[in-house]
Write a protein that holds these residues in place. Structure first.
Motif: not given
Lengths: 277, 294
Positions: B43, B61-62, B268-269
């Motif tokens: 992530s 990503n977040y 994944s994040a």
């Protein structure tokens, strides 16, 4: 006044039950109707009209053959049987040692199994996929089998719960006769776990038979398709031929219906037990 | 010759603990814990799922998920499923209660209401595609009842598509809640009802003061499953619409991002966020239950 109220409540009760049954059955019944109609009949009649000929199996033959549903059933059966035997053995083995022995790391082990139930399978799919890939199991039935064995801890719970009610005195008297722990597990514990095993078989069986995304993601190869993915494929070539799709749907439901009617009593108990934890 | 039963019990014990725990533990680590650890690792990277190297990008990503409306808006869809689960539990509780008392054709009703929850998910998806399609079951039924003017594009109109799909989900899962409630209610001793009958309690009183308190824990457990179920809704919308017309759920989004667009890092994040939500909700619920028991 009191009886009037009771009669009224009773009336509402049966009205609700009938309505509930109607809502539950109608979507399935119209599919059954459609599956028995000819193409022309399907095109000209309303979904609520019953078929003219109740014995028109042409759509079933087409769905079964062209939809490769036999492959689907064979693959589903193979995965189902191996996974269930595996889950019963591994689940009862770990439950046996966790329930009967005291050892270092026991509470850690128990905690690890508990914590894992918090992780919903769908969330980790992305990275589980990489592991299956690295193990070179992608597009083999073993991908599904291992995932069904490993991610489901419900079996362990059911066995643990059940082992509590089997008296330790039984083990001890067997030990006086010189039985090994292996014999105790195999000859005493496993047979006594029978009701729990039936529960596990039903709950796992229903889950595996109905699962869509594990086979869809991990075994896209046509020769490996299970009932779910075989049925899903009808969406493409038969997109508008609802009489054929309907037959496919009924074929996929029939085994569930038979199992349900045969095992009703166990199924009711199993589901109540399995979810209480 | 070596025989297991000739070993002393303490040696047997060690051997059996090791042998019996090896496979389950190996499976647990490989398919429950390793994926979670890897997911956290991916992530923070821009990995595409097949290249040899992965580049770490920190929280990029977040930040993208929480700032780009394309990614964040899917949570709105979860709300439909969340509301639906309350309807579902209400219905399940009502049917479980009335079928716990003397009723004609009790077992037939039980079977009919429960059966949908045993059915194959893909079959259900198709059944409801047929149900909602133009001139399908629902339209024909409304026409027959003289309600033809209410006919809509059930799966084509972004304003109602999620209601249609959430309705399907109620149809599918109601029976499961129902059977669990039924099991819990049947474990209540019949003495309690008899005593309350003598005190002049009516059915509502019995429900409110006997049934409801006895099944409180199951009710809470079901609520939790409902919340995580709402966030992780996947089968029904994926099979029926593939996520089109604004019916994309968080899981469909995640799987699309990972496998269709090969952005494993970003996906994944998203999965980490999903996991954290589920864990927070579950912990909250455990705390609430504990708080009440004290």
């Amino acid at each position: 006044m009191y009886t009037l109220k009771r009669t009224l409540a009773n009336g509402i009760k049966y009205a609700a039950l009938l309505l509930g049954a109607f809502v539950a059955l109608l979507p399935i019944v119209v599919i059954l109707f459609a599956s028995l109609k000819t193409k022309a009949e399907y095109a000209t009649t309303s979904p609520l009209t019953p078929p003219v000929n109740w014995l028109n199996w042409a759509n079933y033959a087409k769905a079964f053959v062209n939809g490769n549903m036999l492959t689907g059933f064979v693959n589903t059966a193979f995965i189902l049987i191996i996974s269930i035997i595996g889950a019963t053995l591994t689940g009862s083995m770990i439950a046996y040692i966790l329930n009967r022995f005291k050892f270092k790391g026991k509470s850690l082990m128990l905690g690890a199994f508990l914590l894992a139930t918090l992780i919903p399978g769908v969330t980790t799919q992305v990275s589980t996929f990489q592991i299956i890939n690295k193990l070179e199991l992608f597009n083999t039935p073993w991908a599904a089998i291992l995932l069904y064995l490993g991610t489901d801890i419900i079996a362990v719970y059911i066995f643990l719960q059940f082992l509590d009610s089997i008296a330790v005195a039984l083990d001890e008297s067997a030990m006086l006769d010189g039985a090994s722990y292996l014999t105790i597990y195999w000859r005493i514990i496993l047979p006594l776990l029978k009701p729990a095993i039936v529960t596990v078989i039903i709950i796992k069986g229903v889950n595996i038979y109905n699962d869509f995304y594990t086979p869809f993601l991990y075994m896209p190869k046509t020769s490996l398709q299970v009932i779910s993915t075989a049925l899903f494929k009808f969406k493409g070539p038969y997109g508008s031929q609802w009489e054929v799709i309907s037959a496919g749907i009924i074929i996929a439901i029939i085994p569930t219906l038979i199992a349900f009617l045969a095992l009703q009593k166990y199924i009711y108990n199993g589901f109540a037990q399995g979810s209480v934890k | 010759m070596f025989k297991f039963s000739n070993l002393s019990y303490s040696k047997q014990r060690l051997a059996i603990i090791a042998a019996f725990s090896f496979i389950p533990l190996a499976l647990l680590v490989t398919f429950a814990y390793l994926p979670v650890i890897n997911m956290f690792k991916y992530s923070f990277s821009d990995w595409n799922g097949y290249s040899k190297r992965l580049e770490y990008v920190g929280f990029e990503n977040y930040i993208k998920i929480f700032t780009d409306p394309e990614y964040f808006s899917v949570f709105k869809v979860s709300l439909y499923y969340f509301v639906a689960t309350f309807v579902q539990m209400g219905l399940a509780l009502y049917f479980a209660t009335i079928l716990s008392f003397q009723t004609w054709f009790k077992n037939v009703f039980k079977g009919i209401l429960f059966f949908p929850s045993l059915m194959n998910g893909v079959a259900i998806g198709f059944i409801f595609l047929f149900f909602f399609k133009p001139d399908g079951t629902l339209d024909t039924l409304l026409q027959a009842l003289g309600l033809g003017s209410y006919i809509k594009l059930w799966l084509g109109n972004p304003e109602i598509i999620n209601i249609s799909l959430a309705g399907t989900s109620i149809w599918r899962y109601m029976g499961f809640n129902f059977i669990v409630f039924l099991g819990a209610i049947s474990s209540i001793s019949s003495d309690l009802y008899e005593a309350s009958d003598m005190d002049g309690a009516n059915r509502w009183h019995q429900f409110r003061y006997i049934i409801l308190p006895s099944i409180k824990r199951i009710l809470q457990l079901n609520l939790i499953l409902a919340i995580s179920g709402a966030i992780s809704a996947f089968d029904i919308p994926y099979i029926m619409t593939g996520g089109s017309n604004g019916s994309k759920t968080f899981v469909i989004q995640t799987i699309d991002v990972a496998f269709k667009y090969s952005k494993v890092g970003l996906a994944s994040a998203m999965a980490v966020i999903l996991l954290l939500i589920v864990i927070v909700v579950t912990l909250l619920q455990r705390l609430l239950i504990r708080g009440e028991e004290d």
